[in-house]
Motif scaffolding. Structure first.
Motif, PDB file in Angstrom:
ATOM      1  N   TYR A 228     -42.161 -66.946 -95.953  1.00 54.46           N
ATOM      2  CA  TYR A 228     -42.032 -68.110 -95.073  1.00 54.46           C
ATOM      3  C   TYR A 228     -40.876 -67.950 -94.089  1.00 54.46           C
ATOM      4  O   TYR A 228     -40.447 -68.911 -93.470  1.00 54.46           O
ATOM      5  CB  TYR A 228     -41.850 -69.391 -95.913  1.00 54.46           C
ATOM      6  CG  TYR A 228     -42.248 -70.655 -95.182  1.00 54.46           C
ATOM      7  CD1 TYR A 228     -43.499 -70.791 -94.597  1.00 54.46           C
ATOM      8  CD2 TYR A 228     -41.353 -71.720 -95.065  1.00 54.46           C
ATOM      9  CE1 TYR A 228     -43.859 -71.944 -93.927  1.00 54.46           C
ATOM     10  CE2 TYR A 228     -41.705 -72.880 -94.391  1.00 54.46           C
ATOM     11  CZ  TYR A 228     -42.963 -72.989 -93.819  1.00 54.46           C
ATOM     12  OH  TYR A 228     -43.322 -74.135 -93.153  1.00 54.46           O
ATOM     13  N   SER A 229     -40.407 -66.730 -93.926  1.00 48.40           N
ATOM     14  CA  SER A 229     -39.313 -66.463 -92.989  1.00 48.40           C
ATOM     15  C   SER A 229     -39.847 -65.716 -91.777  1.00 48.40           C
ATOM     16  O   SER A 229     -40.402 -64.615 -91.906  1.00 48.40           O
ATOM     17  CB  SER A 229     -38.220 -65.615 -93.655  1.00 48.40           C
ATOM     18  OG  SER A 229     -37.592 -66.323 -94.691  1.00 48.40           O
ATOM     19  N   THR A 230     -39.695 -66.299 -90.600  1.00 49.96           N
ATOM     20  CA  THR A 230     -40.038 -65.596 -89.367  1.00 49.96           C
ATOM     21  C   THR A 230     -39.226 -66.178 -88.211  1.00 49.96           C
ATOM     22  O   THR A 230     -38.850 -67.352 -88.231  1.00 49.96           O
ATOM     23  CB  THR A 230     -41.547 -65.659 -89.068  1.00 49.96           C
ATOM     24  OG1 THR A 230     -41.879 -64.677 -88.078  1.00 49.96           O
ATOM     25  CG2 THR A 230     -41.980 -67.042 -88.595  1.00 49.96           C
ATOM     26  N   GLY A 231     -38.921 -65.333 -87.242  1.00 51.81           N
ATOM     27  CA  GLY A 231     -38.140 -65.751 -86.091  1.00 51.81           C
ATOM     28  C   GLY A 231     -36.680 -66.008 -86.396  1.00 51.81           C
ATOM     29  O   GLY A 231     -35.983 -66.668 -85.621  1.00 51.81           O
ATOM     30  N   SER A 232     -36.195 -65.472 -87.491  1.00 48.71           N
ATOM     31  CA  SER A 232     -34.827 -65.761 -87.935  1.00 48.71           C
ATOM     32  C   SER A 232     -33.942 -64.530 -87.854  1.00 48.71           C
ATOM     33  O   SER A 232     -34.422 -63.395 -87.868  1.00 48.71           O
ATOM     34  CB  SER A 232     -34.834 -66.273 -89.381  1.00 48.71           C
ATOM     35  OG  SER A 232     -35.507 -67.507 -89.478  1.00 48.71           O
ATOM     36  N   GLU A 233     -32.626 -64.800 -87.781  1.00 57.44           N
ATOM     37  CA  GLU A 233     -31.662 -63.707 -87.829  1.00 57.44           C
ATOM     38  C   GLU A 233     -30.921 -63.756 -89.162  1.00 57.44           C
ATOM     39  O   GLU A 233     -30.505 -64.825 -89.609  1.00 57.44           O
ATOM     40  CB  GLU A 233     -30.676 -63.748 -86.657  1.00 57.44           C
ATOM     41  CG  GLU A 233     -29.865 -65.013 -86.520  1.00 57.44           C
ATOM     42  CD  GLU A 233     -30.530 -66.058 -85.648  1.00 57.44           C
ATOM     43  OE1 GLU A 233     -30.126 -67.229 -85.742  1.00 57.44           O
ATOM     44  OE2 GLU A 233     -31.438 -65.705 -84.862  1.00 57.44           O
ATOM     45  N   PHE A 234     -30.786 -62.599 -89.767  1.00 58.78           N
ATOM     46  CA  PHE A 234     -30.117 -62.467 -91.055  1.00 58.78           C
ATOM     47  C   PHE A 234     -28.858 -61.629 -90.867  1.00 58.78           C
ATOM     48  O   PHE A 234     -28.925 -60.438 -90.579  1.00 58.78           O
ATOM     49  CB  PHE A 234     -31.050 -61.812 -92.082  1.00 58.78           C
ATOM     50  CG  PHE A 234     -32.225 -62.677 -92.457  1.00 58.78           C
ATOM     51  CD1 PHE A 234     -32.201 -63.406 -93.645  1.00 58.78           C
ATOM     52  CD2 PHE A 234     -33.334 -62.776 -91.629  1.00 58.78           C
ATOM     53  CE1 PHE A 234     -33.283 -64.219 -93.990  1.00 58.78           C
ATOM     54  CE2 PHE A 234     -34.418 -63.584 -91.963  1.00 58.78           C
ATOM     55  CZ  PHE A 234     -34.389 -64.310 -93.152  1.00 58.78           C
ATOM     56  N   VAL A 235     -27.700 -62.279 -91.007  1.00 59.00           N
ATOM     57  CA  VAL A 235     -26.419 -61.629 -90.735  1.00 59.00           C
ATOM     58  C   VAL A 235     -25.844 -61.067 -92.030  1.00 59.00           C
ATOM     59  O   VAL A 235     -25.794 -61.749 -93.054  1.00 59.00           O
ATOM     60  CB  VAL A 235     -25.412 -62.625 -90.109  1.00 59.00           C
ATOM     61  CG1 VAL A 235     -24.076 -61.949 -89.862  1.00 59.00           C
ATOM     62  CG2 VAL A 235     -25.985 -63.182 -88.804  1.00 59.00           C
ATOM     63  N   ILE A 236     -25.406 -59.811 -91.973  1.00 56.56           N
ATOM     64  CA  ILE A 236     -24.777 -59.180 -93.128  1.00 56.56           C
ATOM     65  C   ILE A 236     -23.553 -58.422 -92.618  1.00 56.56           C
ATOM     66  O   ILE A 236     -23.605 -57.260 -92.227  1.00 56.56           O
ATOM     67  CB  ILE A 236     -25.777 -58.260 -93.876  1.00 56.56           C
ATOM     68  CG1 ILE A 236     -25.113 -57.549 -95.037  1.00 56.56           C
ATOM     69  CG2 ILE A 236     -26.500 -57.312 -92.936  1.00 56.56           C
ATOM     70  CD1 ILE A 236     -26.074 -56.930 -96.025  1.00 56.56           C
ATOM     71  N   ASP A 237     -22.405 -59.136 -92.603  1.00 59.89           N
ATOM     72  CA  ASP A 237     -21.229 -58.617 -91.889  1.00 59.89           C
ATOM     73  C   ASP A 237     -19.918 -58.791 -92.656  1.00 59.89           C
ATOM     74  O   ASP A 237     -18.831 -58.689 -92.069  1.00 59.89           O
ATOM     75  CB  ASP A 237     -21.119 -59.289 -90.534  1.00 59.89           C
ATOM     76  CG  ASP A 237     -20.801 -60.786 -90.641  1.00 59.89           C
ATOM     77  OD1 ASP A 237     -20.861 -61.336 -91.755  1.00 59.89           O
ATOM     78  OD2 ASP A 237     -20.484 -61.394 -89.608  1.00 59.89           O
ATOM     79  N   GLY A 238     -19.977 -59.103 -93.937  1.00 66.71           N
ATOM     80  CA  GLY A 238     -18.748 -59.308 -94.699  1.00 66.71           C
ATOM     81  C   GLY A 238     -17.939 -60.503 -94.258  1.00 66.71           C
ATOM     82  O   GLY A 238     -16.755 -60.612 -94.570  1.00 66.71           O
ATOM     83  N   GLY A 239     -18.585 -61.398 -93.517  1.00 66.07           N
ATOM     84  CA  GLY A 239     -17.908 -62.615 -93.045  1.00 66.07           C
ATOM     85  C   GLY A 239     -17.182 -62.462 -91.717  1.00 66.07           C
ATOM     86  O   GLY A 239     -16.562 -63.419 -91.235  1.00 66.07           O
TER      87      GLY A 239
END
Length: 243
Positions: A228-239
């Motif tokens: 159910y996830s689309t058009g989204s950005e997933f940030v993985i940056d240690g904050g």
């Protein structure tokens, strides 16, 4: 285990670094993976090491004919494509805007942005045959915030974020999901020289990321767990981007 069992996956820039991490984990979780890269020696070595459920294809991601070749060979080997991970990308050292060569700017845009357009364009017919799919576009924290003296890289990664959303709106009716992943400083051959104690101390988690940590997110988006996830950005940056 088997979170992407029998899914056919294409990973660009998959011969080493973060891309190779994605490839190994996806295969371990049951996928059949087509690895593409311009680094032919590294790609063939990875193919030989894994040995099963993998196909390496030399591929210039900025070339439309090369994309047609990848899709054709992937389907011939494994069948219609379920997942595309647009991972290939380049970065260059910092350059002042007024001194930025036009040809350098265009090269970064071609590899980082145009490649994503071409990949999405050419994979859609195959995903329609498969009955749907997931496109995972690897952007960057530089697609969320600006990076000083990296105008081309920042432009390309912001564009990937926007293209992801536009494609998600268009392709949702076909069961094709499109999301972007935005890593911060991840320890790879491309970034190793940039990572030092002073930089790491800027991160709330006080460490650089490891490729496997990004791979965990890519695997989630490739799998039906993210249905159910689309058009989204997933940030993985240690904050880092939260500051």
């Amino acid at each position: 285990m088997n979170r992407v069992e029998d899914k056919v996956v294409v990973v660009t820039g998959g011969a080493r670094g973060m891309g190779a991490s994605h490839v190994k984990r996806l295969i371990a979780e049951g996928a059949k993976v087509v690895v593409t890269d311009i680094l032919e020696e590294d790609g063939k070595k990875l193919e030989s090491e894994i040995g099963k459920n993998i196909l390496f294809i030399k591929h210039d991601v900025s070339n439309a004919s090369d994309w047609e070749n990848v899709i054709e060979k992937a389907e011939a080997k494994f069948g219609p494509i379920n997942v595309l991970v647009n991972n290939a990308g380049i970065d260059i050292p910092e350059i002042n805007l007024e001194e930025y060569p036009e040809e350098t700017y265009r090269k970064v845009i071609d590899v980082n942005q145009v490649s994503v357009f071409l990949g999405m364009k050419h994979v859609v017919p195959s995903m329609k045959k498969a009955g749907g799919g997931s496109i995972v576009n690897i952007s960057s924290l530089a697609g969320i915030v600006g990076v000083n003296k990296k105008v081309a890289y920042t432009a390309s990664k912001f564009a990937v974020r926007g293209m992801t959303k536009a494609a998600a709106l268009e392709l949702g009716e076909y069961g094709i999901r499109v999301n972007s992943v935005h890593p911060g400083f991840i320890r790879t051959p491309m970034t190793e020289a940039l990572i030092n104690d002073e930089l790491v101390n800027m991160f709330p988690l006080k460490k650089a990321g490891e490729p496997e940590e990004v791979t965990n997110l890519v695997l989630y988006l490739a799998s039906d767990e993210s249905s159910y996830s689309t058009g989204s950005e997933f940030v993985i940056d240690g904050g880092l981007g939260a500051q």
